[in-house]
Each structure stands twice: as C-alpha cells, then as structure tokens.
Design a protein around this motif. Structure first.
Motif, PDB file in Angstrom:
ATOM      1  N   SER A   1       9.319   5.810   6.235  1.00 35.72           N
ATOM      2  CA  SER A   1       8.220   4.865   6.413  1.00 35.72           C
ATOM      3  C   SER A   1       8.718   3.431   6.251  1.00 35.72           C
ATOM      4  CB  SER A   1       7.110   5.123   5.399  1.00 35.72           C
ATOM      5  OG  SER A   1       6.512   6.361   5.634  1.00 35.72           O
ATOM      6  N   LEU A   2       9.560   3.220   5.264  1.00 34.41           N
ATOM      7  CA  LEU A   2      10.118   1.890   5.028  1.00 34.41           C
ATOM      8  C   LEU A   2      10.954   1.446   6.223  1.00 34.41           C
ATOM      9  CD1 LEU A   2      10.561  -0.472   3.084  1.00 34.41           C
ATOM     10  CD2 LEU A   2      12.454   0.806   2.089  1.00 34.41           C
ATOM     11  N   ARG A   3      11.759   2.345   6.735  1.00 36.22           N
ATOM     12  CA  ARG A   3      12.595   2.019   7.891  1.00 36.22           C
ATOM     13  C   ARG A   3      11.736   1.675   9.111  1.00 36.22           C
ATOM     14  NH1 ARG A   3      16.878   5.857  11.051  1.00 36.22           N
ATOM     15  NH2 ARG A   3      17.580   4.252  12.473  1.00 36.22           N
ATOM     16  N   ARG A   4      10.704   2.478   9.362  1.00 39.79           N
ATOM     17  CA  ARG A   4       9.807   2.210  10.493  1.00 39.79           C
ATOM     18  C   ARG A   4       9.097   0.873  10.304  1.00 39.79           C
ATOM     19  NH1 ARG A   4       8.127   8.043  10.512  1.00 39.79           N
ATOM     20  NH2 ARG A   4       7.004   7.352   8.708  1.00 39.79           N
ATOM     21  N   LEU A   5       8.685   0.608   9.100  1.00 39.24           N
ATOM     22  CA  LEU A   5       7.991  -0.642   8.797  1.00 39.24           C
ATOM     23  C   LEU A   5       8.883  -1.834   9.104  1.00 39.24           C
ATOM     24  CD1 LEU A   5       5.293  -1.598   7.531  1.00 39.24           C
ATOM     25  CD2 LEU A   5       6.471  -1.631   5.342  1.00 39.24           C
ATOM     26  N   ILE A   6      10.130  -1.738   8.730  1.00 35.91           N
ATOM     27  CA  ILE A   6      11.079  -2.831   8.975  1.00 35.91           C
ATOM     28  C   ILE A   6      11.374  -2.956  10.469  1.00 35.91           C
ATOM     29  CG2 ILE A   6      13.474  -3.566   8.605  1.00 35.91           C
ATOM     30  CD1 ILE A   6      13.175  -2.379   5.743  1.00 35.91           C
ATOM     31  N   GLN A   7      11.512  -1.825  11.161  1.00 33.75           N
ATOM     32  CA  GLN A   7      11.829  -1.848  12.586  1.00 33.75           C
ATOM     33  C   GLN A   7      10.714  -2.488  13.415  1.00 33.75           C
ATOM     34  OE1 GLN A   7      12.713   2.248  13.519  1.00 33.75           O
ATOM     35  NE2 GLN A   7      14.913   1.912  13.314  1.00 33.75           N
ATOM     36  N   ILE A   8       9.464  -2.246  13.060  1.00 34.12           N
ATOM     37  CA  ILE A   8       8.370  -2.810  13.846  1.00 34.12           C
ATOM     38  C   ILE A   8       7.990  -4.205  13.365  1.00 34.12           C
ATOM     39  CG2 ILE A   8       7.411  -0.575  14.477  1.00 34.12           C
ATOM     40  CD1 ILE A   8       5.193  -1.102  12.382  1.00 34.12           C
ATOM     41  N   ASP A   9       8.754  -4.703  12.415  1.00 36.29           N
ATOM     42  CA  ASP A   9       8.563  -6.050  11.885  1.00 36.29           C
ATOM     43  C   ASP A   9       7.186  -6.230  11.247  1.00 36.29           C
ATOM     44  OD1 ASP A   9       9.726  -8.514  11.317  1.00 36.29           O
ATOM     45  OD2 ASP A   9       8.702  -9.474  12.997  1.00 36.29           O
ATOM     46  N   GLY A  10       6.682  -5.161  10.666  1.00 42.06           N
ATOM     47  CA  GLY A  10       5.422  -5.260   9.942  1.00 42.06           C
ATOM     48  C   GLY A  10       5.661  -5.229   8.449  1.00 42.06           C
ATOM     49  N   ALA A  11       6.872  -5.600   8.072  1.00 46.40           N
ATOM     50  CA  ALA A  11       7.296  -5.470   6.689  1.00 46.40           C
ATOM     51  C   ALA A  11       6.979  -6.718   5.885  1.00 46.40           C
ATOM     52  CB  ALA A  11       8.793  -5.164   6.636  1.00 46.40           C
ATOM     53  N   THR A  12       5.809  -6.759   5.306  1.00 49.77           N
ATOM     54  CA  THR A  12       5.502  -7.848   4.383  1.00 49.77           C
ATOM     55  C   THR A  12       6.154  -7.517   3.043  1.00 49.77           C
ATOM     56  OG1 THR A  12       3.471  -6.796   3.592  1.00 49.77           O
ATOM     57  CG2 THR A  12       3.269  -8.278   5.487  1.00 49.77           C
ATOM     58  N   ASN A  13       6.402  -8.530   2.255  1.00 53.80           N
ATOM     59  CA  ASN A  13       7.027  -8.312   0.945  1.00 53.80           C
ATOM     60  C   ASN A  13       6.219  -7.339   0.105  1.00 53.80           C
ATOM     61  OD1 ASN A  13       9.255  -9.883   1.372  1.00 53.80           O
ATOM     62  ND2 ASN A  13       8.389 -11.707   0.413  1.00 53.80           N
ATOM     63  N   GLU A  14       4.908  -7.474   0.162  1.00 54.87           N
ATOM     64  CA  GLU A  14       4.043  -6.607  -0.645  1.00 54.87           C
ATOM     65  C   GLU A  14       4.193  -5.141  -0.237  1.00 54.87           C
ATOM     66  OE1 GLU A  14      -0.685  -5.769  -1.423  1.00 54.87           O
ATOM     67  OE2 GLU A  14      -0.084  -7.697  -0.591  1.00 54.87           O
ATOM     68  N   ARG A  15       4.174  -4.894   1.053  1.00 58.54           N
ATOM     69  CA  ARG A  15       4.282  -3.512   1.536  1.00 58.54           C
ATOM     70  C   ARG A  15       5.652  -2.920   1.216  1.00 58.54           C
ATOM     71  NH1 ARG A  15       1.962  -3.130   7.512  1.00 58.54           N
ATOM     72  NH2 ARG A  15       1.909  -0.913   7.007  1.00 58.54           N
ATOM     73  N   VAL A  16       6.705  -3.717   1.421  1.00 62.28           N
ATOM     74  CA  VAL A  16       8.063  -3.247   1.128  1.00 62.28           C
ATOM     75  C   VAL A  16       8.201  -2.977  -0.367  1.00 62.28           C
ATOM     76  CG1 VAL A  16      10.502  -3.920   1.075  1.00 62.28           C
ATOM     77  CG2 VAL A  16       9.139  -4.353   3.129  1.00 62.28           C
ATOM     78  N   ASN A  17       7.719  -3.884  -1.190  1.00 61.09           N
ATOM     79  CA  ASN A  17       7.822  -3.710  -2.641  1.00 61.09           C
ATOM     80  C   ASN A  17       7.054  -2.483  -3.114  1.00 61.09           C
ATOM     81  OD1 ASN A  17       9.509  -5.879  -3.027  1.00 61.09           O
ATOM     82  ND2 ASN A  17       7.843  -7.306  -3.465  1.00 61.09           N
ATOM     83  N   ARG A  18       5.890  -2.254  -2.509  1.00 61.52           N
ATOM     84  CA  ARG A  18       5.096  -1.080  -2.875  1.00 61.52           C
ATOM     85  C   ARG A  18       5.857   0.213  -2.554  1.00 61.52           C
ATOM     86  NH1 ARG A  18       0.136  -0.715   0.321  1.00 61.52           N
ATOM     87  NH2 ARG A  18       0.448  -2.943   0.406  1.00 61.52           N
ATOM     88  N   LEU A  19       6.469   0.257  -1.371  1.00 62.53           N
ATOM     89  CA  LEU A  19       7.241   1.441  -0.992  1.00 62.53           C
ATOM     90  C   LEU A  19       8.477   1.603  -1.877  1.00 62.53           C
ATOM     91  CD1 LEU A  19       7.076   1.595   2.894  1.00 62.53           C
ATOM     92  CD2 LEU A  19       6.502   3.419   1.306  1.00 62.53           C
ATOM     93  N   LEU A  20       9.152   0.499  -2.171  1.00 62.21           N
ATOM     94  CA  LEU A  20      10.332   0.578  -3.038  1.00 62.21           C
ATOM     95  C   LEU A  20       9.959   1.039  -4.441  1.00 62.21           C
ATOM     96  CD1 LEU A  20      12.304  -2.610  -1.912  1.00 62.21           C
ATOM     97  CD2 LEU A  20      12.895  -0.217  -1.459  1.00 62.21           C
ATOM     98  N   ASP A  21       8.834   0.567  -4.952  1.00 59.12           N
ATOM     99  CA  ASP A  21       8.364   1.016  -6.269  1.00 59.12           C
ATOM    100  C   ASP A  21       8.056   2.509  -6.253  1.00 59.12           C
ATOM    101  OD1 ASP A  21       8.616  -1.509  -7.331  1.00 59.12           O
ATOM    102  OD2 ASP A  21       6.471  -1.998  -7.145  1.00 59.12           O
ATOM    103  N   TYR A  22       7.440   2.965  -5.165  1.00 60.51           N
ATOM    104  CA  TYR A  22       7.110   4.383  -5.033  1.00 60.51           C
ATOM    105  C   TYR A  22       8.390   5.221  -4.983  1.00 60.51           C
ATOM    106  CZ  TYR A  22       5.197   8.661  -2.971  1.00 60.51           C
ATOM    107  OH  TYR A  22       4.855   9.968  -2.721  1.00 60.51           O
ATOM    108  N   ILE A  23       9.385   4.772  -4.226  1.00 58.11           N
ATOM    109  CA  ILE A  23      10.665   5.487  -4.140  1.00 58.11           C
ATOM    110  C   ILE A  23      11.334   5.512  -5.504  1.00 58.11           C
ATOM    111  CG2 ILE A  23      13.000   5.387  -3.169  1.00 58.11           C
ATOM    112  CD1 ILE A  23      11.652   4.259  -0.571  1.00 58.11           C
ATOM    113  N   ARG A  24      11.327   4.393  -6.198  1.00 58.18           N
ATOM    114  CA  ARG A  24      11.931   4.319  -7.537  1.00 58.18           C
ATOM    115  C   ARG A  24      11.224   5.278  -8.503  1.00 58.18           C
ATOM    116  NH1 ARG A  24      11.213  -0.801  -8.379  1.00 58.18           N
ATOM    117  NH2 ARG A  24      12.936  -1.350  -7.031  1.00 58.18           N
TER     118      ARG A  24
END
Length: 63
Positions: free
Chosen positions: A22-45
């Motif tokens: 999901s994180l990779r797709r988010l970055i690829q479609i350039d819909g990666a806001t800091n909040e969304r990326v941080n939320r996914l990274l926190d979930y992965i952690r």
C-alpha cells in the motif's frame, strides 16, 4: 499454543506485506502525503513489534 502463535505471526507478516505494498502504491501514484505515509509507517512498525514479541514468546515455549 505454539501453533496459534505461529498462526498469529503469519497473519501479522501478511498484514505487514500488504501495508508495504500500500505504501509503495501510494508513493507511485504521488498521493503520498506525510500524514498518510507516517500512518502506514507507524502501522508497519507496530506490526514488527508485535511479531518480535510473538517470536520471543514462541522461543520461550520451545525451551
């Protein structure tokens, strides 16, 4: 009990993989806001921490 823990580990590993995709797709479609990326990274952690705890418990049960 060991089998249940192994099942939980496998389930968390699958969720971790899905979150990474999901994180990779988010970055690829350039819909990666800091909040969304941080939320996914926190979930992965969080999943990684859960997996680590479950692996420690499984190791203790094997002894």
């Amino acid at each position: 009990m060991k089998e249940k823990i192994r099942h939980l580990i496998a389930e968390k590993l699958l969720k971790k993989g899905e979150a990474k995709m999901s994180l990779r797709r988010l970055i690829q479609i350039d819909g990666a806001t800091n909040e969304r990326v941080n939320r996914l990274l926190d979930y992965i952690r969080s999943l990684e921490e859960d997996i680590e705890i479950l692996e420690k418990i499984l190791k203790q049960l094997k002894q």
